[in-house]
Every structure is written in structure tokens, then in C-alpha cells.
Design a protein around this motif. Structure first.
Motif, mmCIF file in Angstrom:
data_model
loop_
_atom_site.group_PDB
_atom_site.id
_atom_site.type_symbol
_atom_site.label_atom_id
_atom_site.label_comp_id
_atom_site.label_asym_id
_atom_site.label_seq_id
_atom_site.Cartn_x
_atom_site.Cartn_y
_atom_site.Cartn_z
ATOM 1 N N SER A 118 1.104 9.246 4.230
ATOM 2 C CA SER A 118 -0.077 8.597 3.655
ATOM 3 C C SER A 118 -0.399 9.176 2.275
ATOM 4 N N GLU A 119 -0.221 10.476 2.077
ATOM 5 C CA GLU A 119 -0.453 11.090 0.770
ATOM 6 C C GLU A 119 0.523 10.537 -0.269
ATOM 7 N N ASN A 122 -0.472 6.984 -1.074
ATOM 8 C CA ASN A 122 -1.732 6.955 -1.799
ATOM 9 C C ASN A 122 -1.609 7.433 -3.241
ATOM 10 N N ASP A 123 -0.551 8.155 -3.549
ATOM 11 C CA ASP A 123 -0.365 8.689 -4.897
ATOM 12 C C ASP A 123 -0.307 7.549 -5.908
ATOM 13 N N GLU A 124 -1.191 7.590 -6.882
ATOM 14 C CA GLU A 124 -1.271 6.606 -7.966
ATOM 15 C C GLU A 124 -1.486 5.177 -7.469
ATOM 16 N N SER A 125 -2.281 5.034 -6.443
ATOM 17 C CA SER A 125 -2.595 3.702 -5.923
ATOM 18 C C SER A 125 -4.093 3.619 -5.677
ATOM 19 N N LYS A 128 -5.862 2.925 -0.733
ATOM 20 C CA LYS A 128 -5.513 4.145 -0.008
ATOM 21 C C LYS A 128 -5.317 3.828 1.476
ATOM 22 N N ILE A 129 -4.463 4.578 2.097
ATOM 23 C CA ILE A 129 -4.247 4.434 3.543
ATOM 24 C C ILE A 129 -4.371 5.798 4.204
ATOM 25 N N MET A 130 -4.650 5.765 5.473
ATOM 26 C CA MET A 130 -4.560 6.984 6.270
ATOM 27 C C MET A 130 -4.204 6.576 7.690
#
Length: 198
Positions: A118-119, A122-125, A128-130
């Protein structure tokens, strides 16, 4: 054990195993009383007539939530059970199996890997997700169980005795590794008991 359902009452002397040999109507009535005890469904008829099943062990009433009830049957469908619905025997087995401490480190590692994924996503987006934490219940939802001895098989490849023995093997594991329930009751209507099943 005493089972009360409306005007019906059964007193059963039990040790580890109890065999009831009787005509089919008595068996059916008793089995339906036990099924009613394990059911959350309400009917207008039962509500109106105040009909329910109560079970007692040594004259002390037992509660459904503290006891596990498993029904085995010649009509058991391996193909249906592997869908892991709430009444699935395989689901009960997998829940107990995956709660074993032997799997804690592996489950924890899966959780760490999902967080890492997920990290990265999520980078440069801006979106976001988790992942919800990985635990045995979440992992079970991802499983597709199947039966295998030398080859993968389904219910059409197994004999009647093999299907019943498979159910009994799952029940044996559940009962040997149970730490949650006061009692595990296994019931079913079998027209024929082979030596192997006994």
C-alpha cells in the motif's frame, strides 16, 4: 442430556458417543429439535406458540453460543461446503487451524507485506489505499479449499464412507484443538454405519 421442544422431551444418557436407533419419525423430530436450538431464524408460528428448544446437561441449561453443533450427513456436499458459508464445516476447521500459534509469524509477515504494498502504491498518488489488517478471518476469505489425497477430488469422486470419514476427520481436528467451546456436539442421521465409520 435433556432436550425439550414443546411437548417433546428426550433424556439421553451420554458418554463420548450416543447412538440412537429408532424409527425415522422419532429421529426426524429429535434432529429438528436440535436444529431449532442452533437456528437464529424465527417463524411466526413458533413466536405465536412460544415454541423453542432448550438443552440441558446434568439439569443445567446450556447456551448455544458456548457450544458448537456440527451436523454430518450422507448428503454432505464437498462442492457446497468449500464455498465457506457460515455453516460450513470447512470454515469451522480453517478458523481453528489458522488460529494456531504456529501460523502467527506467517500471518504477521503477510500483514507487513500488504502494508508495504500500500505504501508503494500510495507513493506519488492522490488516491491512497490501505489494506485492512491481515488476520485469519481475512485470509480465509481469500482461500479456495479442495480435497486431495493422491489427486484433487470432489464429492463425485468419493464413496459414501469417504465423504463421512472426511467430515469426521475435520470434526476430530476441531474437537482436539478447540479452546473456545464448552462442548462440541456432532449429530447426524446415518442410515448405515460401516465398521470403518464406527
Amino acid at each position: 442430556m435433556t432436550i425439550k421442544n414443546g411437548t417433546n422431551k428426550w433424556n439421553l444418557q451420554m458418554n463420548h458417543v450416543k447412538y440412537i436407533i429408532s424409527d425415522s419419525s422419532m429421529n426426524y423430530t429429535l434432529l429438528q429439535a436440535i436444529r431449532l436450538f442452533t437456528s437464529k431464524d424465527k417463524s411466526e408460528n413458533r413466536t405465536e406458540n412460544n415454541t423453542s428448544t432448550k438443552m440441558f446437561i446434568n439439569e443445567k441449561e446450556i447456551e448455544f453460543k458456548n457450544n458448537m453443533f456440527i451436523e454430518i450427513s450422507e448428503m454432505y456436499s464437498l462442492n457446497e461446503d468449500k464455498k465457506l458459508t457460515t455453516k460450513s464445516l470447512m470454515l469451522k476447521y480453517l478458523e481453528i487451524k489458522l488460529q494456531n500459534q504456529d501460523y502467527f509469524d506467517t500471518i504477521s509477515t503477510i500483514d507487513i507485506l500488504l502494508n508495504s504494498l500500500s505504501e508503494e502504491v500510495n507513493d506519488e498518488s492522490m488516491l491512497k489505499i490501505m489494506f485492512n489488517g491481515a488476520n485469519y478471518k481475512q485470509l480465509i476469505k481469500m482461500l479456495s479449499p479442495y480435497y486431495e489425497d493422491e489427486l484433487q477430488k470432489d464429492e463425485f469422486d468419493l464413496t459414501r464412507d469417504e465423504l463421512i470419514l472426511f467430515q469426521l476427520d475435520l470434526v476430530e481436528y476441531i474437537s482436539n484443538h478447540n479452546s473456545k467451546y464448552d462442548n462440541i456436539f456432532v449429530f447426524g442421521k446415518l442410515d448405515n454405519l460401516s465398521d470403518k465409520i464406527l
